[in-house]
Structure formats: structure tokens, C-alpha cells
Design a protein around this motif. Structure first.
Motif, PDB file in Angstrom:
ATOM      1  N   UNK A  90       0.820  -1.208   0.000  1.00  0.00           N
ATOM      2  CA  UNK A  90       0.000   0.000   0.000  1.00  0.00           C
ATOM      3  C   UNK A  90       0.856   1.262   0.000  1.00  0.00           C
ATOM      4  N   UNK A  91       1.932   1.228   0.766  1.00  0.00           N
ATOM      5  CA  UNK A  91       2.829   2.386   0.825  1.00  0.00           C
ATOM      6  C   UNK A  91       3.349   2.728  -0.566  1.00  0.00           C
ATOM      7  N   UNK A  92       3.705   1.705  -1.346  1.00  0.00           N
ATOM      8  CA  UNK A  92       4.194   1.914  -2.717  1.00  0.00           C
ATOM      9  C   UNK A  92       3.082   2.472  -3.610  1.00  0.00           C
ATOM     10  N   UNK A  93       1.880   1.885  -3.511  1.00  0.00           N
ATOM     11  CA  UNK A  93       0.730   2.348  -4.312  1.00  0.00           C
ATOM     12  C   UNK A  93       0.439   3.825  -4.000  1.00  0.00           C
ATOM     13  N   UNK A  94       0.422   4.162  -2.718  1.00  0.00           N
ATOM     14  CA  UNK A  94       0.097   5.511  -2.279  1.00  0.00           C
ATOM     15  C   UNK A  94       1.100   6.532  -2.835  1.00  0.00           C
ATOM     16  N   UNK A  95       2.387   6.217  -2.718  1.00  0.00           N
ATOM     17  CA  UNK A  95       3.419   7.131  -3.247  1.00  0.00           C
ATOM     18  C   UNK A  95       3.276   7.289  -4.760  1.00  0.00           C
ATOM     19  N   UNK A  96       3.006   6.181  -5.451  1.00  0.00           N
ATOM     20  CA  UNK A  96       2.879   6.215  -6.912  1.00  0.00           C
ATOM     21  C   UNK A  96       1.693   7.037  -7.374  1.00  0.00           C
ATOM     22  N   UNK A  98       0.152   9.489  -5.639  1.00  0.00           N
ATOM     23  CA  UNK A  98       0.392  10.903  -5.321  1.00  0.00           C
ATOM     24  C   UNK A  98       1.304  11.544  -6.366  1.00  0.00           C
ATOM     25  N   UNK A  99       2.356  10.834  -6.757  1.00  0.00           N
ATOM     26  CA  UNK A  99       3.259  11.356  -7.786  1.00  0.00           C
ATOM     27  C   UNK A  99       2.513  11.593  -9.091  1.00  0.00           C
ATOM     28  N   UNK A 100       1.690  10.629  -9.458  1.00  0.00           N
ATOM     29  CA  UNK A 100       0.955  10.702 -10.719  1.00  0.00           C
ATOM     30  C   UNK A 100      -0.029  11.867 -10.722  1.00  0.00           C
ATOM     31  N   UNK A 101      -0.758  12.040  -9.618  1.00  0.00           N
ATOM     32  CA  UNK A 101      -1.758  13.103  -9.555  1.00  0.00           C
ATOM     33  C   UNK A 101      -1.109  14.491  -9.540  1.00  0.00           C
ATOM     34  N   UNK A 102       0.033  14.626  -8.890  1.00  0.00           N
ATOM     35  CA  UNK A 102       0.743  15.916  -8.925  1.00  0.00           C
ATOM     36  C   UNK A 102       1.063  16.297 -10.367  1.00  0.00           C
ATOM     37  N   UNK A 103       1.581  15.325 -11.130  1.00  0.00           N
ATOM     38  CA  UNK A 103       1.950  15.599 -12.524  1.00  0.00           C
ATOM     39  C   UNK A 103       0.715  15.885 -13.376  1.00  0.00           C
ATOM     40  N   UNK A 344      11.207  13.405 -12.011  1.00  0.00           N
ATOM     41  CA  UNK A 344      11.281  12.121 -11.300  1.00  0.00           C
ATOM     42  C   UNK A 344      10.945  10.991 -12.268  1.00  0.00           C
ATOM     43  N   UNK A 345      11.402   9.801 -11.937  1.00  0.00           N
ATOM     44  CA  UNK A 345      10.993   8.624 -12.697  1.00  0.00           C
ATOM     45  C   UNK A 345       9.656   8.124 -12.149  1.00  0.00           C
ATOM     46  N   UNK A 346       8.731   7.702 -13.019  1.00  0.00           N
ATOM     47  CA  UNK A 346       7.425   7.216 -12.526  1.00  0.00           C
ATOM     48  C   UNK A 346       7.594   5.996 -11.636  1.00  0.00           C
ATOM     49  N   UNK A 347       6.877   6.007 -10.515  1.00  0.00           N
ATOM     50  CA  UNK A 347       6.892   4.840  -9.618  1.00  0.00           C
ATOM     51  C   UNK A 347       5.959   3.753 -10.142  1.00  0.00           C
ATOM     52  N   UNK A 348       4.770   4.156 -10.576  1.00  0.00           N
ATOM     53  CA  UNK A 348       3.802   3.201 -11.131  1.00  0.00           C
ATOM     54  C   UNK A 348       3.932   3.188 -12.647  1.00  0.00           C
ATOM     55  N   UNK A 441      -8.175  12.007  -2.795  1.00  0.00           N
ATOM     56  CA  UNK A 441      -8.842  13.292  -2.591  1.00  0.00           C
ATOM     57  C   UNK A 441      -7.775  14.368  -2.484  1.00  0.00           C
ATOM     58  N   UNK A 442      -7.918  15.417  -3.299  1.00  0.00           N
ATOM     59  CA  UNK A 442      -6.914  16.475  -3.343  1.00  0.00           C
ATOM     60  C   UNK A 442      -7.557  17.760  -2.843  1.00  0.00           C
ATOM     61  N   UNK A 443      -6.951  18.366  -1.825  1.00  0.00           N
ATOM     62  CA  UNK A 443      -7.438  19.623  -1.280  1.00  0.00           C
ATOM     63  C   UNK A 443      -6.286  20.582  -1.054  1.00  0.00           C
ATOM     64  N   UNK A 444      -6.576  21.760  -0.522  1.00  0.00           N
ATOM     65  CA  UNK A 444      -5.517  22.740  -0.271  1.00  0.00           C
ATOM     66  C   UNK A 444      -4.400  22.212   0.632  1.00  0.00           C
ATOM     67  N   UNK A 445      -4.721  21.214   1.480  1.00  0.00           N
ATOM     68  CA  UNK A 445      -3.702  20.668   2.392  1.00  0.00           C
ATOM     69  C   UNK A 445      -2.943  19.485   1.802  1.00  0.00           C
ATOM     70  N   UNK A 446      -3.235  19.113   0.554  1.00  0.00           N
ATOM     71  CA  UNK A 446      -2.495  18.012  -0.058  1.00  0.00           C
ATOM     72  C   UNK A 446      -3.393  16.871  -0.503  1.00  0.00           C
ATOM     73  N   UNK A 447      -2.777  15.708  -0.726  1.00  0.00           N
ATOM     74  CA  UNK A 447      -3.475  14.542  -1.279  1.00  0.00           C
ATOM     75  C   UNK A 447      -3.706  13.506  -0.179  1.00  0.00           C
ATOM     76  N   UNK A 448      -4.946  13.069  -0.037  1.00  0.00           N
ATOM     77  CA  UNK A 448      -5.293  12.004   0.920  1.00  0.00           C
ATOM     78  C   UNK A 448      -5.832  10.806   0.147  1.00  0.00           C
ATOM     79  N   UNK A 449      -5.393   9.619   0.519  1.00  0.00           N
ATOM     80  CA  UNK A 449      -5.896   8.389  -0.106  1.00  0.00           C
ATOM     81  C   UNK A 449      -6.308   7.446   1.014  1.00  0.00           C
TER      82      UNK A 449
END
Length: 482
Positions: A90-96, A98-103, A344-348, A441-449
Motif C-alpha cells: 500500500x505504501x508503494x501504491x500511495x506514493x505512486x 500521489x506522484x501521478x496526480x501531482x503531474x 522524477x521517474x514514474x513509480x507506477x 482526494x486532493x485539497x488545499x492541504x495536499x493529497x489524501x488516499x
């Protein structure tokens, strides 16, 4: 009589199994649930399965199939055996994600403003401008906090070696989160002791996080902003979800006819008069939201809504125009977006994708269609697909003719086997193909999954199609604490 005879579990060759490592060696995360199931009788498990069906029926947990001859509403099929994900996975999925949604969010901001990614020739301009969901009306429109993607459902699959791949990004009106929430509630009824024993993380915070984000996006600095969920109405396939989320967040469920625009502000009609609306959680497709700007025949939207949006008097969630980022032809460029915007290199990983608007890609795909899955770039729900390995020669030839009418409208991907997970079917455990849709979910405070998501299951033996509209079902998704 015990139910579960693991020796009867038929592995699918060259496929990652979520429960087994190999030679009937259970993965550690499945030990407790299998130990529990081995001590249950067939009668007890059948009763649990029947209870789950009754709960879904009594709560009206349905979806709609428009082209079915069996009637519109169907009960959503549910498998009682949870799909289990480890803390490390899950930790890997979550990081991947978040990276994808930022881009992807940076891409949407860029493509509707400076278009640096086009000028630097990372993505062809023709691909963007030919996308039906690229909305010129969004050009230089300021969205609150520069957030275009507030809610995303990212579809993940696993190949034969366990590698996670992103199958597609759902960035317009991602659906299915109500099934994730209801699946957990039903699992609590079926296995009340197992959840705490296995240290399963909670998903029930989703509506609270979404509500907090919606409050924060209000353009008016008022103590209690007015938030509404805009639905097309009761005949929409996801109407059950609209009612559920509105109820859980305590916001008004409205249709287009309940809203009106005055002086570039949106108001809700109430018994005490007009009430100004600050935030609209939009579950209506972009082309229908404002008949003055998009489809003039639409009765689902609100005349003048885009004017109020452009003026900054209302926040719309998700932002209109997001479809350009989840077009299946643009999907193949997401790894390039991650490198371009984040360095960055894509994680997912992406599934290798061929755009049929490209002549070389089209030629290769036409020679290898029996190994490919062909999809329309802007369809959803599993409609308009060709599964090459299961198609007849006549099907393939007919599909080629469709592609030649408008090649840009199609992509092809090699057939990926999808991992299997155990399902309780006909009194025994049987492997069925699964995917996973976590919700971000993306809000002013960041990304929550929330730790989980909707695991969809291809209930037909041998099938790779998990969509509910194509005969799929779902199961609860357990993410284990460390």
C-alpha cells in the motif's frame, strides 16, 4: 464439514495470485482469514453469502445497465472473501498515485494556460486539440488553489510478476466509492472479529475528508459555505452513489432544475427563497452542465454556470475540462509528464499503449490484434472494447473498419493477465481476475488516499473484464496496518 479445501484451488498459469506464492504456499497476509474459513462449515459460509445479498437488496445498492434486456436496476454482485494488501504494497501504491496526480494536475494547469509541455514538444499539439474533452472555455480560467483534480479513481492491475500497472486514470466523475464504503460495512457484519484481528485499516473517513476539502474550496469567506452535489437524477447509473455521498456529507443533493444563476452567482431554490451556492460537487458530464456554453439541448445543467465559474463565484469539483487528462490516448504520455513536471521517474508503470492515430502503431496493432485489447479513447464502463484473444476473425475485421473511420479515437494495449484473488463460488474458493481502484482526494492541504479502494472482480471464469456493466462484481479491500 469444513468448506475450504485448498487443494481444490485451481491456479491460473502465468498469473500472479493474491493469496498464493506457489505450490500451495499461502502469502502471510492471508493466513488468518484462511484459518478462519477452514473452521467454518459450508452452511455457515452460504448463510454469510445470503446475508450479504439481502443487505445489498434491502439497502438498494444497485447500478444501472442501459443496454440490458433484464431491466435497468441490478444488485451489485459482491464476493464475501476480502482482497488483502500488505502495508508495504500500500505504501508503494500511495506514493505512486500521489506522484501521478501531482503531474496530472500540473499538466491540466499548463495545458489550459501557458502550454509549455506542447511548446517543448513533449506532447503533440494535435493530440490535445483533437481531444473532445479539451475545453477552450477553460483557457486561463483561474481555479481555486490551482487544483483541477479534486477526486480521482486510479485503476491498477498486476501483471504475472506482481508488478503494479496503472490501467487508466479517472479524473472527471470517478464512480464506485460508495461500493467501497458499503462493502466494508457489510464485511463488518460478516466477519466482525477478523477486521481487528488482522489490523485492517479504516476507509470510513472518506466522506469526512471530502467534505473538509469541499469546505476549504469555497470562494466566499463564510462560516458555513453552501455545498451541493449536482446529479443528473435517478436514472443515472451512479444515482445510488450520489444519494449516499450527499447523505454521508450532509449536503444537498440537487439536479440542474434546482439551481439558477443570477448576476453570475449560483443559487439553490429553497422553500424560503434563493440561497447562494459556493461549491458544486459535479456528477454531471461537462457537455451537459451549461446549455449556454456546451450542449444547448441539455436539461441536466444550469444556464450561466460557466459564467459564474469564470467569475470565481462558485467552485466546481472536479474542474470542467479534466477529460483531456484522462483521454486514453493522452494516458500514454503520463510518464513523460512526471519526468517533465517533477523531474522524477514514474513509480507506477503504464501499460504499453499504442495510439492508432499513429500510422506505425496502427500497422503493428493490425498485424497483432489477437494479442491486443483495443479501446475507444473516451469510452468508459468497458463499452466499445475488443478483447483480441477472445474475438473471432469476423469481429476483428469489423473492428478494423471502425478504427479506420477515426483512428485517433482508438488505442491498443497488449493483453495483461490481471492477478487473481480467491472468491467464494459454488461452495469453494476459486480464482477470479481482479483490479483495484483506490480513491484519492486532493485539497488545499495536499493529497489524501483512504487505505483501500474498490476491488472489482471478473466473476465469469476466464474473463478479464471486471466492469459491473459487463458482468463484474466487487469485494472488500483490506489494507493491513504495519
Amino acid at each position: 464439514m469444513t468448506t475450504i479445501n485448498l487443494n481444490r484451488y485451481q491456479h491460473v498459469s502465468n498469473t500472479w495470485d493474491e493469496m498464493y506464492i506457489s505450490d500451495n504456499h499461502l502469502r502471510e497476509q492471508y493466513h488468518k482469514i484462511i484459518g478462519y474459513l477452514e473452521n467454518e462449515s459450508a452452511n455457515d459460509l452460504n448463510k454469510k453469502e445470503e446475508l450479504a445479498k439481502r443487505l445489498f437488496m434491502s439497502q438498494g445498492i444497485t447500478f444501472t445497465v442501459y443496454d440490458s434486456g433484464e431491466g435497468i436496476e441490478k444488485i451489485f454482485p459482491f464476493d464475501i472473501i476480502p482482497r488483502i494488501i500488505t502495508c508495504a504494497e500500500w505504501s508503494f501504491i500511495e506514493k505512486g498515485i500521489k506522484q501521478r496526480l501531482k503531474a496530472l494536475n500540473l499538466f491540466l494547469k499548463d495545458v489550459y494556460n501557458n502550454q509549455f509541455i506542447i511548446k517543448d514538444q513533449v506532447i503533440p499539439a494535435s493530440l490535445i486539440y483533437s481531444c473532445p474533452h479539451f475545453l477552450r472555455e477553460m483557457h486561463q480560467l483561474n481555479v481555486p488553489y490551482d487544483i483541477y483534480i479534486h477526486i480521482a479513481g486510479i485503476d491498477l492491475i498486476r501483471d504475472y510478476d506482481g508488478t503494479f500497472y496503472v490501467l487508466e486514470d479517472n479524473l472527471r466523475t470517478p464512480s464506485g466509492v460508495s461500493y467501497m464504503l458499503e462493502n466494508r460495512e457489510i464485511t463488518k457484519r460478516l466477519f466482525p472479529d477478523l477486521l481487528p484481528q488482522c489490523k485492517v485499516r479504516s476507509v470510513t473517513e472518506y466522506p469526512a475528508i471530502l467534505y473538509k476539502n469541499l469546505l476549504a474550496l469555497s470562494p466566499r469567506p463564510v462560516a458555513n459555505p453552501t455545498i451541493v452535489l449536482l446529479s443528473p437524477g435517478m436514472y443515472n447509473s451512479a444515482y445510488y452513489e450520489h444519494t449516499t455521498l450527499a447523505r454521508l456529507m450532509g449536503v444537498e443533493l440537487v439536479e440542474g432544475r434546482d439551481l439558477v444563476v443570477r448576476d453570475q452567482k449560483v443559487y439553490m431554490k429553497t422553500t424560503t427563497g434563493l440561497q447562494q451556492v459556493d461549491v458544486i460537487y459535479k456528477r454531471v458530464d461537462d457537455e451537459f452542465i451549461d446549455p449556454l456554453v456546451f450542449n444547448p439541448k441539455s436539461v441536466l445543467g444550469v444556464a450561466g454556470l460557466m459564467s459564474a465559474y469564470r467569475k470565481g463565484n462558485v467552485a466546481i469539483i472536479n474542474a470542467t475540462g479534466n477529460g483531456v487528462a484522462d483521454d486514453k490516448a493522452v494516458y500514454s504520455y503520463v510518464p513523460d509528464m512526471i519526468r517533465y513536471y517533477l523531474n522524477e521517474e514514474p513509480l507506477l508503470k503504464n501499460v504499453p499503449t499504442f495510439s492508432l492515430g499513429n500510422a506505425e502503431h496502427k500497422e503493428y496493432v493490425f498485424q497483432n490484434m489477437h494479442k491486443m485489447v483495443i479501446k475507444k479513447t473516451n469510452e468508459s464502463g468497458g463499452y466499445g472494447m475488443l478483447m483480441g484473444h477472445a474475438a473471432s476473425e469476423a469481429d476483428i475485421e469489423n473492428y478494423k473498419k471502425e478504427i479506420l473511420k477515426d483512428p485517433r479515437n482508438f488505442i491498443a494495449q497488449p493483453t495483461i493477465s490481471l492477478s487473481t484473488a480467491p472468491c467464494y463460488m459454488d461452495g469453494m474458493l476459486q480464482p477470479r481476475r481482479v483490479d483495484l481502484r483506490p480513491y484519492a482526494l486532493v485539497g488545499p492541504d495536499g493529497i489524501s488516499i483512504v487505505p483501500g479502494g474498490l476491488t472489482r472482480v471478473a466473476l465469469k471464469e476466464g474473463s478479464l473484464v471486471v466492469n459491473s456493466s459487463q458482468g463484474g462484481g466487487s469485494k472488500d479491500t483490506w489494507v493491513l496496518a504495519s
